[in-house]
Write a protein that holds these residues in place. Sequence first.
Motif, PDB file in Angstrom:
ATOM      1  N   VAL A 470       0.843  -1.208   0.000  1.00 42.42           N
ATOM      2  CA  VAL A 470       0.000   0.000   0.000  1.00 42.42           C
ATOM      3  C   VAL A 470       0.868   1.244   0.000  1.00 42.42           C
ATOM      4  O   VAL A 470       0.617   2.231  -0.731  1.00 42.42           O
ATOM      5  CB  VAL A 470      -0.941  -0.029   1.220  1.00 42.42           C
ATOM      6  N   LYS A 471       1.924   1.233   0.818  1.00 42.38           N
ATOM      7  CA  LYS A 471       2.787   2.424   0.899  1.00 42.38           C
ATOM      8  C   LYS A 471       3.495   2.677  -0.435  1.00 42.38           C
ATOM      9  O   LYS A 471       3.544   3.820  -0.942  1.00 42.38           O
ATOM     10  CB  LYS A 471       3.826   2.225   2.004  1.00 42.38           C
ATOM     11  N   SER A 472       4.028   1.575  -1.020  1.00 43.45           N
ATOM     12  CA  SER A 472       4.731   1.774  -2.324  1.00 43.45           C
ATOM     13  C   SER A 472       3.757   2.177  -3.420  1.00 43.45           C
ATOM     14  O   SER A 472       4.074   3.005  -4.288  1.00 43.45           O
ATOM     15  CB  SER A 472       5.452   0.480  -2.706  1.00 43.45           C
ATOM     16  N   SER A 473       2.529   1.628  -3.364  1.00 42.29           N
ATOM     17  CA  SER A 473       1.528   1.998  -4.376  1.00 42.29           C
ATOM     18  C   SER A 473       1.167   3.467  -4.260  1.00 42.29           C
ATOM     19  O   SER A 473       1.009   4.179  -5.266  1.00 42.29           O
ATOM     20  CB  SER A 473       0.293   1.112  -4.213  1.00 42.29           C
ATOM     21  N   LEU A 474       1.005   3.974  -3.005  1.00 44.95           N
ATOM     22  CA  LEU A 474       0.688   5.397  -2.822  1.00 44.95           C
ATOM     23  C   LEU A 474       1.833   6.273  -3.304  1.00 44.95           C
ATOM     24  O   LEU A 474       1.624   7.326  -3.941  1.00 44.95           O
ATOM     25  CB  LEU A 474       0.384   5.663  -1.340  1.00 44.95           C
ATOM     26  N   ASP A 475       3.052   5.837  -3.030  1.00 42.23           N
ATOM     27  CA  ASP A 475       4.200   6.639  -3.483  1.00 42.23           C
ATOM     28  C   ASP A 475       4.267   6.675  -5.014  1.00 42.23           C
ATOM     29  O   ASP A 475       4.499   7.744  -5.632  1.00 42.23           O
ATOM     30  CB  ASP A 475       5.490   6.054  -2.913  1.00 42.23           C
ATOM     31  N   ASN A 476       4.093   5.513  -5.629  1.00 44.89           N
ATOM     32  CA  ASN A 476       4.136   5.463  -7.105  1.00 44.89           C
ATOM     33  C   ASN A 476       3.015   6.270  -7.727  1.00 44.89           C
ATOM     34  O   ASN A 476       3.199   6.970  -8.740  1.00 44.89           O
ATOM     35  CB  ASN A 476       4.057   4.011  -7.584  1.00 44.89           C
ATOM     36  N   LEU A 477       1.812   6.181  -7.112  1.00 44.89           N
ATOM     37  CA  LEU A 477       0.673   6.945  -7.640  1.00 44.89           C
ATOM     38  C   LEU A 477       0.951   8.437  -7.558  1.00 44.89           C
ATOM     39  O   LEU A 477       0.702   9.200  -8.520  1.00 44.89           O
ATOM     40  CB  LEU A 477      -0.599   6.568  -6.871  1.00 44.89           C
ATOM     41  N   GLU A 478       1.453   8.891  -6.411  1.00 50.99           N
ATOM     42  CA  GLU A 478       1.727  10.317  -6.243  1.00 50.99           C
ATOM     43  C   GLU A 478       2.828  10.770  -7.220  1.00 50.99           C
ATOM     44  O   GLU A 478       2.732  11.846  -7.819  1.00 50.99           O
ATOM     45  CB  GLU A 478       2.165  10.577  -4.807  1.00 50.99           C
ATOM     46  N   HIS A 479       3.854   9.939  -7.426  1.00 51.09           N
ATOM     47  CA  HIS A 479       4.944  10.315  -8.323  1.00 51.09           C
ATOM     48  C   HIS A 479       4.461  10.391  -9.777  1.00 51.09           C
ATOM     49  O   HIS A 479       4.794  11.331 -10.518  1.00 51.09           O
ATOM     50  CB  HIS A 479       6.092   9.289  -8.197  1.00 51.09           C
ATOM     51  N   ALA A 480       3.634   9.401 -10.160  1.00 54.77           N
ATOM     52  CA  ALA A 480       3.131   9.376 -11.542  1.00 54.77           C
ATOM     53  C   ALA A 480       2.225  10.567 -11.806  1.00 54.77           C
ATOM     54  O   ALA A 480       2.286  11.190 -12.892  1.00 54.77           O
ATOM     55  CB  ALA A 480       2.389   8.069 -11.802  1.00 54.77           C
ATOM     56  N   PRO A 493      -5.165  16.683  -0.024  1.00 58.51           N
ATOM     57  CA  PRO A 493      -5.428  16.315   1.397  1.00 58.51           C
ATOM     58  C   PRO A 493      -5.735  14.821   1.570  1.00 58.51           C
ATOM     59  O   PRO A 493      -5.319  14.207   2.553  1.00 58.51           O
ATOM     60  CB  PRO A 493      -6.629  17.189   1.771  1.00 58.51           C
ATOM     61  N   TYR A 494      -6.465  14.261   0.640  1.00 60.69           N
ATOM     62  CA  TYR A 494      -6.806  12.843   0.782  1.00 60.69           C
ATOM     63  C   TYR A 494      -5.566  11.965   0.654  1.00 60.69           C
ATOM     64  O   TYR A 494      -5.416  10.962   1.377  1.00 60.69           O
ATOM     65  CB  TYR A 494      -7.838  12.449  -0.263  1.00 60.69           C
ATOM     66  N   LEU A 495      -4.692  12.365  -0.272  1.00 63.12           N
ATOM     67  CA  LEU A 495      -3.467  11.585  -0.441  1.00 63.12           C
ATOM     68  C   LEU A 495      -2.569  11.703   0.808  1.00 63.12           C
ATOM     69  O   LEU A 495      -1.964  10.717   1.256  1.00 63.12           O
ATOM     70  CB  LEU A 495      -2.713  12.077  -1.688  1.00 63.12           C
ATOM     71  N   ALA A 496      -2.559  12.907   1.428  1.00 69.44           N
ATOM     72  CA  ALA A 496      -1.775  13.095   2.668  1.00 69.44           C
ATOM     73  C   ALA A 496      -2.338  12.255   3.806  1.00 69.44           C
ATOM     74  O   ALA A 496      -1.601  11.670   4.601  1.00 69.44           O
ATOM     75  CB  ALA A 496      -1.755  14.581   3.035  1.00 69.44           C
ATOM     76  N   ALA A 503       1.331   5.387   7.757  1.00 64.34           N
ATOM     77  CA  ALA A 503       2.403   5.553   8.751  1.00 64.34           C
ATOM     78  C   ALA A 503       1.961   5.063  10.135  1.00 64.34           C
ATOM     79  O   ALA A 503       2.735   4.428  10.871  1.00 64.34           O
ATOM     80  CB  ALA A 503       2.819   7.020   8.807  1.00 64.34           C
ATOM     81  N   ARG A 504       0.737   5.368  10.487  1.00 63.43           N
ATOM     82  CA  ARG A 504       0.226   4.909  11.794  1.00 63.43           C
ATOM     83  C   ARG A 504       0.147   3.385  11.844  1.00 63.43           C
ATOM     84  O   ARG A 504       0.496   2.753  12.845  1.00 63.43           O
ATOM     85  CB  ARG A 504      -1.137   5.521  12.075  1.00 63.43           C
ATOM     86  N   LEU A 505      -0.374   2.794  10.784  1.00 66.14           N
ATOM     87  CA  LEU A 505      -0.454   1.332  10.767  1.00 66.14           C
ATOM     88  C   LEU A 505       0.944   0.723  10.850  1.00 66.14           C
ATOM     89  O   LEU A 505       1.144  -0.295  11.541  1.00 66.14           O
ATOM     90  CB  LEU A 505      -1.165   0.868   9.497  1.00 66.14           C
ATOM     91  N   SER A 506       1.897   1.317  10.171  1.00 65.80           N
ATOM     92  CA  SER A 506       3.271   0.802  10.245  1.00 65.80           C
ATOM     93  C   SER A 506       3.816   0.906  11.659  1.00 65.80           C
ATOM     94  O   SER A 506       4.494   0.002  12.164  1.00 65.80           O
ATOM     95  CB  SER A 506       4.166   1.566   9.255  1.00 65.80           C
ATOM     96  N   ALA A 507       3.504   2.031  12.330  1.00 65.55           N
ATOM     97  CA  ALA A 507       3.963   2.192  13.729  1.00 65.55           C
ATOM     98  C   ALA A 507       3.340   1.136  14.641  1.00 65.55           C
ATOM     99  O   ALA A 507       3.994   0.588  15.523  1.00 65.55           O
ATOM    100  CB  ALA A 507       3.627   3.595  14.230  1.00 65.55           C
ATOM    101  N   LEU A 508       2.044   0.854  14.438  1.00 69.93           N
ATOM    102  CA  LEU A 508       1.382  -0.177  15.268  1.00 69.93           C
ATOM    103  C   LEU A 508       1.994  -1.544  15.040  1.00 69.93           C
ATOM    104  O   LEU A 508       2.212  -2.323  15.966  1.00 69.93           O
ATOM    105  CB  LEU A 508      -0.111  -0.191  14.954  1.00 69.93           C
ATOM    106  N   VAL A 509       2.260  -1.855  13.786  1.00 70.78           N
ATOM    107  CA  VAL A 509       2.870  -3.160  13.485  1.00 70.78           C
ATOM    108  C   VAL A 509       4.251  -3.242  14.126  1.00 70.78           C
ATOM    109  O   VAL A 509       4.629  -4.268  14.702  1.00 70.78           O
ATOM    110  CB  VAL A 509       2.932  -3.368  11.964  1.00 70.78           C
ATOM    111  N   ARG A 510       5.036  -2.145  14.052  1.00 71.91           N
ATOM    112  CA  ARG A 510       6.358  -2.153  14.679  1.00 71.91           C
ATOM    113  C   ARG A 510       6.242  -2.300  16.202  1.00 71.91           C
ATOM    114  O   ARG A 510       7.036  -2.979  16.846  1.00 71.91           O
ATOM    115  CB  ARG A 510       7.111  -0.869  14.318  1.00 71.91           C
TER     116      ARG A 510
END
Length: 685
Positions: A470-480, A493-496, A503-510
């Motif tokens: 999901v994170k890489s897909s969002l980054d690629n979408l924003e870059h494209a 705002p929605y993309l942010a 980021a929050r989900l990643s923090a919870l998993v960590r």
Amino acid sequence: MSLRRKLLLVALCTLALPVAGWLYVRQMETLLREGQAQALTASARAVARSLVVGGALLPTHSEGWYVQETQTPITVDGYGDDWAPLTPWSQPLGKRGKLLLAQNKDWLYLYVDVRSTHRTRADAADANALVADHLILSLGKDGLQRSYLVASAAPGLVTARPLGASVPGLPDMLTAQWQEDGSGYRIELRLPRSLGLDQLGLGVHDASVDGPGSNLSGSSEPDPLAVETRPLLSYSAALSKELALLAPDDIRARVLAPQGWLLAQSGHLGATRGEQPGWFAALIYRSLLATRLGDANLWAEDVPRLDLPEVRAASEGAPANVWRQGEARGSVVLAATVPIQRQGRVEGVLLLEQASRAVPLLANRALLGLLLTSFGVLLVAGAILLAFATRLSLRLARLRDAAERAQANDGRLDGPMMMGKFPMTDAEDEIGDLARSFERLFEVVGGYTDYLRTLASKLSHELNTPLAIVKSSLDNLEHALQERSALPPEARPYLARAHDGVARLSALVRAMSEASRMERSIAAAEPEDVDLVEVVRGCAEAYRPLAGTRRLDCDVPATPLHLHCAPELLAQALDKLFDNALSFTPDGGWMRLTLRALDDGAEIELANQGSPLPAAMQGRLFDSLVSLRDKATPGDAPHLGLGLYVVRLVAERHGGNAVARNLEDGNGVAFSLRLQGMPRMRLSG
């Protein structure tokens, strides 16, 4: 109420046994007494029939004047001093008079006492003597009678005037003493026993009450010469001798006139043979068994008259009996009365009295045996029930303790379940069924708890790949979109927000991965003997530069406090507590780090000024992923609530626990680590 108390109450129900036995003994005692009463009544009937068949000399009239026996001569002076012992058995005469008769071997004495407040005086020789206060005396012998007028104008010796012609064998002149006072007058005289009188008539005339010409009977035509004639009754030695031949042994027999006057007597209530019960046994018998005993004083031996319900019943033709207390300790006396009848007419009453200790002894022995047996049964039953209740209580307490120790605070199985078996599961009774049910329940709870404990590590492993995609897909979408200048401003705002959520989900998993890693690291820590004073003091010195404007006090013992523990874990736990206290202590506030020794270890407490803990959260503060800090705003790093969870793990690794509480003054909170030390490792040989 405990099981032992309940079973004790059940044991007390066996008290119904002695109560039922007591009622049975009372019934048995009643039957024994009824049987003895029937036997004595039958004996009395036989003696009464023998007296009638043998022609015993009994009075032929239902009423008579009774002459009492006196052993000492009576002085004829008109005063009643010599009559005092006989006064209780005086006989009524007229409306206000009473009569006493006594005799010895030579004389027959007569004493008349008339109560009258007004006197009309005249001598017997006066013409108006019959209208004054006077006494008419009639003497009877062998069917012949002669009357005498006794009157006096003054106290002293008076001479009676004979009325009618002379009668052979009866005196022509009588003398008497007349005395009077404000309450009335008294007449006393004596007659020779040699006269052989068998009847006596008396008539008292009180002029102030009866009026002129009235008589004793109070008829409409008063007769001043009227008398009430009755036969003379007295104790008969001949009848007593005949009664002695007929009465059974060890029985006192008395023949009474229908009015209760004693005519003959034989025998005595001799001392009963056999064992004599003690005072306590006699008291038990009279208070618990024989509660229907009469008073012995009413049956006194030396009385000329027995005015008792049993005597009156027999004088009316009905036999009766009564039990009374005996003169000897522990004895009872049975009295039976039967009428003495001749041709359907009651001529007297026969009274038989028999003393006995047999009934009290039998009843006491039965009651004593019953009490001993009941006490033994009650004691055995109570001991069995108490032992059963104690064993049952101990088994239930053992089961309760095992259930309370079966799980640790974090839900892991602890205590007996770690050894693989719950106690008392081999028992074949209901306690065993309950223990097996508990074992199955804890197995299920333990499996579910283990699943929940490993869920975080499983989720963190499983969520890493999807989150990375999901994170890489969002980054690629924003870059494209940015390369093509195709990203609309309203979509930024929605993309942010999507980036922030990832980021929050990643923090919870960590955090979940970190929690699992910390549990493994804490479990693998090596213990050593450490001086806690140095550990706590060193941490306090390191925290002071970080406190800023806040004041940090350190209170440790003056002497070393050694504990077998992992110092790096304790320092890590104190770091978490200090970080937590620092975030809640206002600027200029205070913090206090305290170390104190306990009987079984030590306690480290960190208190800080600040808001009190919510009551609903005090039991959950040391759980994983629980925090009281304000929710972070978008873009800020979230607080994951792992600090206090690490503190709890460290405390439990050292055999203790972590506790949070509000201070008594309400100005802050205190977090405590209670430590007992880590177990020492054994070296294998």
